[in-house]
Design a protein around this motif. Structure first.
Motif: not given
Length: 156
Positions: A119-138
């Motif tokens: 279906g949708t992404w609601a209730n399907d997230v189990d892991t995250i990645v925060i990219w950090g300062a080297s990332d351009d935010g896009k």
């Protein structure tokens, strides 16, 4: 009053202007707090980001499994960071990700999951990645939410 020589006046004017503009040019853009999520955090919500409750706040850069108590519970996300964040669903094969650009809030139910049976992404997230300062935010060079697939067990 004594008048300064022309060259010295020009030099002082140039230095003064440069000093006054340097903070404007050198300061990185700062994301603002939104929907109760303080910068620089990524927050997960039960319910919509506009009127739901925050169930998790994350700030550390890197790959992180969500605590079991909130795995597959998020309905929305607010990213108040200056870098992009990936939400991962490691249940399907290969793993699926949803990239949230800097300074963006989204309700996950408005994004179709790449595995149609989920279906949708609601209730399907189990892991995250925060990219950090080297990332351009896009996300893939754009300020729009993007999604894709990565091999199982993938890590940045």
């Amino acid at each position: 009053m004594r008048k300064l020589p022309g060259a010295l006046t020009s030099t002082l004017l140039t230095v003064g202007l440069a000093a006054s503009f340097t903070p404007l040019l050198a300061s990185p853009a700062a994301a603002a707090s939104m929907h109760g999520c303080s910068a620089p955090q990524m927050c997960l919500y039960e319910g919509s980001y506009a009127n739901g409750s925050i169930i998790g706040r994350f700030q550390s850069v890197g790959y992180q499994n969500l605590p079991p108590s909130i795995q597959n519970e998020a309905d929305a996300v607010a990213n108040t960071r200056n870098d992009s964040v990936w939400l991962l669903d490691t249940g399907p094969s290969p793993d699926a990700y949803l990239c949230i650009p800097a300074d963006t809030a989204v309700n996950l139910g408005t994004y179709a999951h790449p595995v149609s049976a989920r279906g949708t992404w609601a209730n399907d997230v189990d892991t995250i990645v925060i990219w950090g300062a080297s990332d351009d935010g896009k996300c893939s060079g754009t300020d729009q939410v993007q999604q894709g697939r990565v091999p199982n067990g993938w890590r940045p």
